[in-house]
Design an enzyme around this catalytic site. Structure first.
Site, PDB file in Angstrom:
ATOM      1  N   LEU A 182       6.640   3.023   1.648  1.00 28.90           N
ATOM      2  CA  LEU A 182       7.678   1.799   1.789  1.00 28.90           C
ATOM      3  C   LEU A 182       8.774   2.124   2.999  1.00 28.90           C
ATOM      4  O   LEU A 182       9.001   3.071   3.456  1.00 28.90           O
ATOM      5  CB  LEU A 182       8.174   1.428   0.718  1.00 28.90           C
ATOM      6  CG  LEU A 182       7.148   1.373  -0.569  1.00 28.90           C
ATOM      7  CD1 LEU A 182       7.918   0.959  -2.033  1.00 28.90           C
ATOM      8  CD2 LEU A 182       6.143   0.179  -0.337  1.00 28.90           C
ATOM      9  N   HIS A 186       9.068  -3.864   3.464  1.00 29.56           N
ATOM     10  CA  HIS A 186       8.618  -3.861   2.252  1.00 29.56           C
ATOM     11  C   HIS A 186       9.703  -4.459   1.247  1.00 29.56           C
ATOM     12  O   HIS A 186       9.660  -5.358   0.379  1.00 29.56           O
ATOM     13  CB  HIS A 186       7.905  -2.556   1.616  1.00 29.56           C
ATOM     14  CG  HIS A 186       6.705  -2.135   2.264  1.00 29.56           C
ATOM     15  ND1 HIS A 186       6.570  -1.129   2.995  1.00 29.56           N
ATOM     16  CD2 HIS A 186       5.440  -2.775   2.108  1.00 29.56           C
ATOM     17  CE1 HIS A 186       5.541  -0.967   3.440  1.00 29.56           C
ATOM     18  NE2 HIS A 186       4.758  -1.872   3.147  1.00 29.56           N
ATOM     19  N   GLN A 238     -10.306  -2.649   2.278  1.00 33.27           N
ATOM     20  CA  GLN A 238     -10.026  -3.229   3.381  1.00 33.27           C
ATOM     21  C   GLN A 238      -9.844  -2.377   4.495  1.00 33.27           C
ATOM     22  O   GLN A 238      -9.446  -2.395   5.603  1.00 33.27           O
ATOM     23  CB  GLN A 238      -8.645  -4.108   3.391  1.00 33.27           C
ATOM     24  CG  GLN A 238      -7.223  -2.917   3.061  1.00 33.27           C
ATOM     25  CD  GLN A 238      -6.044  -3.785   2.782  1.00 33.27           C
ATOM     26  OE1 GLN A 238      -5.961  -4.146   1.720  1.00 33.27           O
ATOM     27  NE2 GLN A 238      -5.086  -3.890   3.622  1.00 33.27           N
ATOM     28  N   ARG A 255       2.504   2.636   9.654  1.00 35.60           N
ATOM     29  CA  ARG A 255       1.617   3.644  10.526  1.00 35.60           C
ATOM     30  C   ARG A 255       2.605   4.093  11.717  1.00 35.60           C
ATOM     31  O   ARG A 255       2.151   5.043  12.410  1.00 35.60           O
ATOM     32  CB  ARG A 255       0.588   2.622  11.452  1.00 35.60           C
ATOM     33  CG  ARG A 255      -0.575   2.094  10.380  1.00 35.60           C
ATOM     34  CD  ARG A 255      -1.291   1.177  10.913  1.00 35.60           C
ATOM     35  NE  ARG A 255      -2.202   0.602  10.003  1.00 35.60           N
ATOM     36  CZ  ARG A 255      -3.326   0.846   9.769  1.00 35.60           C
ATOM     37  NH1 ARG A 255      -3.928   1.830  10.577  1.00 35.60           N
ATOM     38  NH2 ARG A 255      -4.314   0.186   8.856  1.00 35.60           N
ATOM     39  N   GLY A 284       4.386 -10.404   4.343  1.00 34.56           N
ATOM     40  CA  GLY A 284       5.100 -10.241   5.468  1.00 34.56           C
ATOM     41  C   GLY A 284       4.245 -11.073   6.305  1.00 34.56           C
ATOM     42  O   GLY A 284       2.968 -11.138   6.679  1.00 34.56           O
ATOM     43  N   GLU A 285       5.147 -12.098   7.187  1.00 37.12           N
ATOM     44  CA  GLU A 285       4.622 -12.838   8.432  1.00 37.12           C
ATOM     45  C   GLU A 285       3.863 -11.757   9.420  1.00 37.12           C
ATOM     46  O   GLU A 285       3.296 -12.188  10.545  1.00 37.12           O
ATOM     47  CB  GLU A 285       5.645 -13.571   9.087  1.00 37.12           C
ATOM     48  CG  GLU A 285       6.057 -14.888   8.139  1.00 37.12           C
ATOM     49  CD  GLU A 285       7.000 -15.666   8.780  1.00 37.12           C
ATOM     50  OE1 GLU A 285       7.887 -15.205   9.667  1.00 37.12           O
ATOM     51  OE2 GLU A 285       7.450 -16.725   8.130  1.00 37.12           O
ATOM     52  N   ASP A 344       1.746  -9.554   9.244  1.00 32.50           N
ATOM     53  CA  ASP A 344       0.314  -9.702   8.958  1.00 32.50           C
ATOM     54  C   ASP A 344      -0.113 -11.025   8.951  1.00 32.50           C
ATOM     55  O   ASP A 344      -0.248 -11.601   7.913  1.00 32.50           O
ATOM     56  CB  ASP A 344      -0.172  -8.809   7.820  1.00 32.50           C
ATOM     57  CG  ASP A 344       0.331  -7.244   7.934  1.00 32.50           C
ATOM     58  OD1 ASP A 344      -0.194  -6.637   8.886  1.00 32.50           O
ATOM     59  OD2 ASP A 344       1.365  -7.028   7.459  1.00 32.50           O
ATOM     60  N   MET A 387       0.967  -1.071   0.147  1.00 31.96           N
ATOM     61  CA  MET A 387       0.172   0.012  -0.008  1.00 31.96           C
ATOM     62  C   MET A 387       0.917   1.349   0.018  1.00 31.96           C
ATOM     63  O   MET A 387       0.358   2.368   0.324  1.00 31.96           O
ATOM     64  CB  MET A 387      -0.850  -0.035   1.102  1.00 31.96           C
ATOM     65  CG  MET A 387      -1.975  -1.211   1.086  1.00 31.96           C
ATOM     66  SD  MET A 387      -3.294  -0.916   2.096  1.00 31.96           S
ATOM     67  CE  MET A 387      -2.854  -0.913   3.714  1.00 31.96           C
ATOM     68  N   GLY A 388       2.200   1.167  -0.462  1.00 30.75           N
ATOM     69  CA  GLY A 388       3.038   2.182  -0.545  1.00 30.75           C
ATOM     70  C   GLY A 388       3.629   2.900   1.089  1.00 30.75           C
ATOM     71  O   GLY A 388       3.473   1.975   2.015  1.00 30.75           O
TER      72      GLY A 388
HETATM   73  P1  AMP Z   1       1.249  -2.919   3.451  1.00 34.32           P
HETATM   74  O1  AMP Z   1       1.818  -1.830   2.658  1.00 34.32           O
HETATM   75  O2  AMP Z   1       1.326  -2.244   5.169  1.00 34.32           O
HETATM   76  O3  AMP Z   1      -0.140  -3.277   2.889  1.00 34.32           O
HETATM   77  O4  AMP Z   1       2.167  -4.233   3.583  1.00 34.32           O
HETATM   78  C1  AMP Z   1       2.554  -4.804   2.110  1.00 34.32           C
HETATM   79  C2  AMP Z   1       3.248  -6.002   2.613  1.00 34.32           C
HETATM   80  O5  AMP Z   1       4.467  -5.744   3.453  1.00 34.32           O
HETATM   81  C3  AMP Z   1       2.366  -7.076   3.371  1.00 34.32           C
HETATM   82  O6  AMP Z   1       2.505  -8.397   3.072  1.00 34.32           O
HETATM   83  C4  AMP Z   1       2.842  -6.869   4.876  1.00 34.32           C
HETATM   84  O7  AMP Z   1       2.697  -8.030   5.710  1.00 34.32           O
HETATM   85  C5  AMP Z   1       4.446  -6.740   4.657  1.00 34.32           C
HETATM   86  N1  AMP Z   1       5.122  -6.162   5.665  1.00 34.32           N
HETATM   87  C6  AMP Z   1       4.718  -4.835   6.362  1.00 34.32           C
HETATM   88  N2  AMP Z   1       5.549  -4.449   7.210  1.00 34.32           N
HETATM   89  C7  AMP Z   1       6.576  -5.536   7.284  1.00 34.32           C
HETATM   90  C8  AMP Z   1       7.621  -5.620   8.219  1.00 34.32           C
HETATM   91  N3  AMP Z   1       7.833  -4.908   9.034  1.00 34.32           N
HETATM   92  N4  AMP Z   1       8.249  -6.979   7.847  1.00 34.32           N
HETATM   93  C9  AMP Z   1       8.051  -7.718   6.730  1.00 34.32           C
HETATM   94  N5  AMP Z   1       6.911  -7.536   6.031  1.00 34.32           N
HETATM   95  C10 AMP Z   1       6.171  -6.544   6.226  1.00 34.32           C
END
Ligand code: AMP
Length: 281
Positions: A33, A37, A61, A187, A147-148, A150, A30-31
């Site tokens: 970064l 990411h 979502q 966040r 990512g694990e 989530d 979702m950017g």
């Molecule tokens: P988001 O942009 O928050 O939707 O995250 C995009 C992807 O990055 C998702 O698969 C998340 O689980 C992964 N992600 C977010 N934060 C982390 C992190 N700290 N470590 C590993 N993966 C992450």
């Protein structure tokens, strides 16, 4: 790095990769970064020839419009980071193309989406699977990295991929953390200084649970370990604490005899942070 604003542009780039016999990995984001990411990007790059990232703040979502509005964005910085990380193509689709007017189709993992964190945020995982299924169709990758951190999202996406027989391997990537242990998240920038410091209770409580698990414990005792640490921090409000079987997320109780996933969500002045740990006896 190719920047695509439409599905058609992205499809034509990916068709070029396919024509050259190359394999393709997808990294949905979702950017805004961060290194978490980029760990997904690095993971994809070790496994396939070409990595396609997507940046799409998915309205489906988000429960509250205010949360969607407040979601941080910085496209130019994101492009720089993806370029430096060696991403080949980034798709930044318009919401009107991802969700064409009067669309009716949703994708939902009916059990997994509606337990645990799904109960705290009704409709959230349905929004995730609906957009991920669409992204899978846009890009048609060989692998996709999630990512694990989530953890429930990762399991929901794995289940959807299996149920719908997408020919895509889902790769889970370990959580990337700040030096002090806070899981990286887009966040985090919204936390004030005091909340940022207080947010260390998430990783601290998970570390304590991990140590308890290694010595031999029960699920109930693990609940207490986490709860006691989080509730001792006055700035933190525990919104969700789930300890379930790793993988299928089914309920467990009594002695810890097999890997358990601990998922916590904690609020700091309106900002919800998530963290997760799989503990083993
Ligand atoms: P988001 O942009 O928050 O939707 O995250 C995009 C992807 O990055 C998702 O698969 C998340 O689980 C992964 N992600 C977010 N934060 C982390 C992190 N700290 N470590 C590993 N993966 C992450």
């Amino acid at each position: 790095m190719k920047i695509c604003r439409t599905i058609a542009e992205c499809r034509s780039i990916v068709a070029g990769y396919r024509f050259a016999g190359e394999t393709v990995g997808l990294v949905p984001t979702m950017g805004f970064l961060h290194d978490g990411h980029l760990a997904l990007v690095a993971c994809s790059e070790t496994r396939v020839d070409r990595t396609v990232a997507t940046i799409f703040v998915n309205p489906a979502q988000f429960g509250e419009a205010a949360d969607l509005e407040a979601y941080p964005r910085d496209e130019e910085r994101d492009f720089e980071m993806l370029r430096a990380a060696g991403v080949d193509c980034v798709l930044v689709p318009d919401v009107s193309e991802v969700y064409p007017a009067e669309d009716e189709t949703i994708v939902e993992t009916t059990r997994m989406a509606n337990i645990l964190h799904g109960q705290v945020r009704p409709g959230h995982f349905r929004g995730v699977t609906t957009v991920v299924a669409r992204l899978f169709n846009f890009v048609q990758p060989d692998i996709a990295c999630f990512g694990e951190k989530d953890y429930q999202q990762l399991q929901v996406v794995k289940k959807m991929t299996r149920d719908l027989a997408f020919p895509i391997e889902i790769i889970g990537v370990p959580t990337v953390r700040e030096d002090d242990g806070l899981a990286m998240s887009s966040r985090n920038v919204r936390l004030g200084t005091k909340d940022r410091q207080a947010a260390l209770v998430l990783s601290r409580s998970l570390n304590a649970a991990d140590q308890a698990a290694a010595k031999g414990t029960t699920i109930e005792a693990l609940h207490d370990v986490i709860k006691n640490i989080i509730t001792a921090e006055p700035r933190a409000t525990l919104r969700g604490l789930d300890i379930v079987a790793a993988g299928d997320l089914t309920e467990i109780s009594g002695a810890l005899t097999s890997p358990a996933a601990i998922m916590i969500s904690v609020e700091f002045g309106g900002i919800l942070l998530l963290d997760q740990r799989v503990v083993t006896p």
